[in-house]
Structure formats: structure tokens, C-alpha cells
Design a protein around this motif. Structure first.
Motif, PDB file in Angstrom:
ATOM      1  N   GLY A  16     -36.064  46.227 -46.762  1.00  0.00           N
ATOM      2  CA  GLY A  16     -36.567  46.148 -48.123  1.00  0.00           C
ATOM      3  C   GLY A  16     -36.548  47.521 -48.769  1.00  0.00           C
ATOM      4  N   GLY A  17     -35.955  47.614 -49.930  1.00  0.00           N
ATOM      5  CA  GLY A  17     -35.833  48.888 -50.611  1.00  0.00           C
ATOM      6  C   GLY A  17     -36.809  49.064 -51.756  1.00  0.00           C
ATOM      7  N   GLY A  18     -37.880  48.286 -51.753  1.00  0.00           N
ATOM      8  CA  GLY A  18     -38.900  48.432 -52.798  1.00  0.00           C
ATOM      9  C   GLY A  18     -39.777  49.652 -52.549  1.00  0.00           C
ATOM     10  N   ASN A  19     -40.881  49.723 -53.254  1.00  0.00           N
ATOM     11  CA  ASN A  19     -41.777  50.878 -53.150  1.00  0.00           C
ATOM     12  C   ASN A  19     -42.224  51.157 -51.719  1.00  0.00           C
ATOM     13  N   ILE A  20     -42.630  50.141 -51.012  1.00  0.00           N
ATOM     14  CA  ILE A  20     -43.144  50.342 -49.652  1.00  0.00           C
ATOM     15  C   ILE A  20     -42.018  50.707 -48.693  1.00  0.00           C
ATOM     16  N   GLY A  21     -40.887  50.022 -48.778  1.00  0.00           N
ATOM     17  CA  GLY A  21     -39.750  50.346 -47.916  1.00  0.00           C
ATOM     18  C   GLY A  21     -39.268  51.771 -48.131  1.00  0.00           C
ATOM     19  N   ARG A  22     -39.202  52.208 -49.402  1.00  0.00           N
ATOM     20  CA  ARG A  22     -38.793  53.585 -49.700  1.00  0.00           C
ATOM     21  C   ARG A  22     -39.801  54.586 -49.159  1.00  0.00           C
ATOM     22  N   ALA A  23     -41.070  54.273 -49.295  1.00  0.00           N
ATOM     23  CA  ALA A  23     -42.103  55.189 -48.791  1.00  0.00           C
ATOM     24  C   ALA A  23     -41.976  55.364 -47.283  1.00  0.00           C
ATOM     25  N   TRP A  24     -41.788  54.255 -46.559  1.00  0.00           N
ATOM     26  CA  TRP A  24     -41.628  54.357 -45.107  1.00  0.00           C
ATOM     27  C   TRP A  24     -40.346  55.104 -44.754  1.00  0.00           C
ATOM     28  N   ARG A  36     -32.420  54.198 -42.064  1.00  0.00           N
ATOM     29  CA  ARG A  36     -31.567  53.268 -42.805  1.00  0.00           C
ATOM     30  C   ARG A  36     -32.451  52.317 -43.593  1.00  0.00           C
ATOM     31  N   VAL A  37     -32.000  51.989 -44.794  1.00  0.00           N
ATOM     32  CA  VAL A  37     -32.721  51.033 -45.630  1.00  0.00           C
ATOM     33  C   VAL A  37     -31.818  49.822 -45.827  1.00  0.00           C
ATOM     34  N   TYR A  38     -32.362  48.651 -45.589  1.00  0.00           N
ATOM     35  CA  TYR A  38     -31.618  47.398 -45.759  1.00  0.00           C
ATOM     36  C   TYR A  38     -32.324  46.560 -46.813  1.00  0.00           C
ATOM     37  N   ASP A  39     -31.561  45.997 -47.711  1.00  0.00           N
ATOM     38  CA  ASP A  39     -32.095  45.032 -48.666  1.00  0.00           C
ATOM     39  C   ASP A  39     -31.018  43.980 -48.875  1.00  0.00           C
ATOM     40  N   PRO A  42     -27.859  43.429 -53.127  1.00  0.00           N
ATOM     41  CA  PRO A  42     -27.080  44.655 -53.334  1.00  0.00           C
ATOM     42  C   PRO A  42     -27.550  45.491 -54.527  1.00  0.00           C
ATOM     43  N   GLU A  43     -27.971  44.818 -55.585  1.00  0.00           N
ATOM     44  CA  GLU A  43     -28.454  45.551 -56.763  1.00  0.00           C
ATOM     45  C   GLU A  43     -29.777  46.247 -56.465  1.00  0.00           C
ATOM     46  N   ALA A  44     -30.642  45.596 -55.705  1.00  0.00           N
ATOM     47  CA  ALA A  44     -31.918  46.220 -55.317  1.00  0.00           C
ATOM     48  C   ALA A  44     -31.656  47.425 -54.426  1.00  0.00           C
ATOM     49  N   LEU A  45     -30.676  47.324 -53.550  1.00  0.00           N
ATOM     50  CA  LEU A  45     -30.343  48.444 -52.673  1.00  0.00           C
ATOM     51  C   LEU A  45     -29.812  49.621 -53.489  1.00  0.00           C
ATOM     52  N   LYS A  46     -28.990  49.339 -54.482  1.00  0.00           N
ATOM     53  CA  LYS A  46     -28.450  50.391 -55.348  1.00  0.00           C
ATOM     54  C   LYS A  46     -29.592  51.091 -56.103  1.00  0.00           C
ATOM     55  N   ARG A  47     -30.531  50.306 -56.635  1.00  0.00           N
ATOM     56  CA  ARG A  47     -31.689  50.889 -57.325  1.00  0.00           C
ATOM     57  C   ARG A  47     -32.532  51.704 -56.361  1.00  0.00           C
ATOM     58  N   SER A  48     -32.662  51.216 -55.140  1.00  0.00           N
ATOM     59  CA  SER A  48     -33.455  51.911 -54.127  1.00  0.00           C
ATOM     60  C   SER A  48     -32.866  53.281 -53.814  1.00  0.00           C
ATOM     61  N   GLN A  49     -31.550  53.352 -53.696  1.00  0.00           N
ATOM     62  CA  GLN A  49     -30.898  54.633 -53.401  1.00  0.00           C
ATOM     63  C   GLN A  49     -31.168  55.642 -54.505  1.00  0.00           C
ATOM     64  N   SER A  50     -31.065  55.197 -55.738  1.00  0.00           N
ATOM     65  CA  SER A  50     -31.324  56.069 -56.873  1.00  0.00           C
ATOM     66  C   SER A  50     -32.785  56.517 -56.896  1.00  0.00           C
ATOM     67  N   GLN A  51     -33.688  55.572 -56.679  1.00  0.00           N
ATOM     68  CA  GLN A  51     -35.122  55.887 -56.706  1.00  0.00           C
ATOM     69  C   GLN A  51     -35.517  56.785 -55.543  1.00  0.00           C
ATOM     70  N   LEU A  52     -34.893  56.599 -54.378  1.00  0.00           N
ATOM     71  CA  LEU A  52     -35.175  57.482 -53.231  1.00  0.00           C
ATOM     72  C   LEU A  52     -34.851  58.933 -53.576  1.00  0.00           C
ATOM     73  N   ALA A  53     -33.718  59.133 -54.214  1.00  0.00           N
ATOM     74  CA  ALA A  53     -33.336  60.496 -54.606  1.00  0.00           C
ATOM     75  C   ALA A  53     -34.367  61.079 -55.565  1.00  0.00           C
TER      76      ALA A  53
END
Length: 73
Positions: A16-24, A36-39, A42-53
Motif C-alpha cells: 500500500g502506497g498511501g500515507n501509512i505505507g509511505r511512512a513505514w 519496496r512499496v507495492y500497490d 498503478p496510478e496510486a503507486l505513481k502518486r506514492s513515488q512522487s509523494q515519497l520524494a
């Protein structure tokens, strides 16, 4: 039940690439684990990568991490 020491692991996967997955993911990466982050979305994963940065850069600005590039690859 046996609990392994953290030194027994070298890779962490966050489902999960949401707030909690990114925090972990950031916690694990800061601990030196390949992370590694899995979601399934595909669109959520793309947003997650951007938000992680963005999250990692904010941590760097506040002096909480020193090498943002080592975390985001």
C-alpha cells in the motif's frame, strides 16, 4: 513463537502506497533496509513515488535525514 532480530532482515516490503505505507517505507529505509512499496493500483503507486520524494525532502529540510538520495532511488 520466535521473533527475529532486525539484523536478520535486509529487505522490507510495504503493501500500500498511501500515507501509512509511505511512512513505514521511510522508517525502514532510514533503518538501512532496502525498501519496496507495492500497490495494486498503478496510478496510486505513481502518486506514492512522487509523494515519497516530497516527504523525504521535507525530512531533509528539517534536519531529520542527511542523505535524501540514499532513501529515494
Amino acid at each position: 513463537m520466535s521473533i527475529s532480530k532486525s539484523s536478520d532482515f535486509s529487505v522490507a516490503t510495504c503493501f500500500g502506497g498511501g500515507n501509512i505505507g509511505r511512512a513505514w517505507a521511510i522508517v525502514f529505509a532510514r533503518a538501512g533496509l532496502e525498501t519496496r512499496v507495492y500497490d495494486p493500483d498503478p496510478e496510486a503507486l505513481k502518486r506514492s513515488q512522487s509523494q515519497l520524494a516530497t516527504n523525504v525532502e521535507a525530512l531533509k529540510r528539517h534536519g531529520l535525514i542527511s542523505d535524501a538520495d540514499a532513501i529515494i532511488q
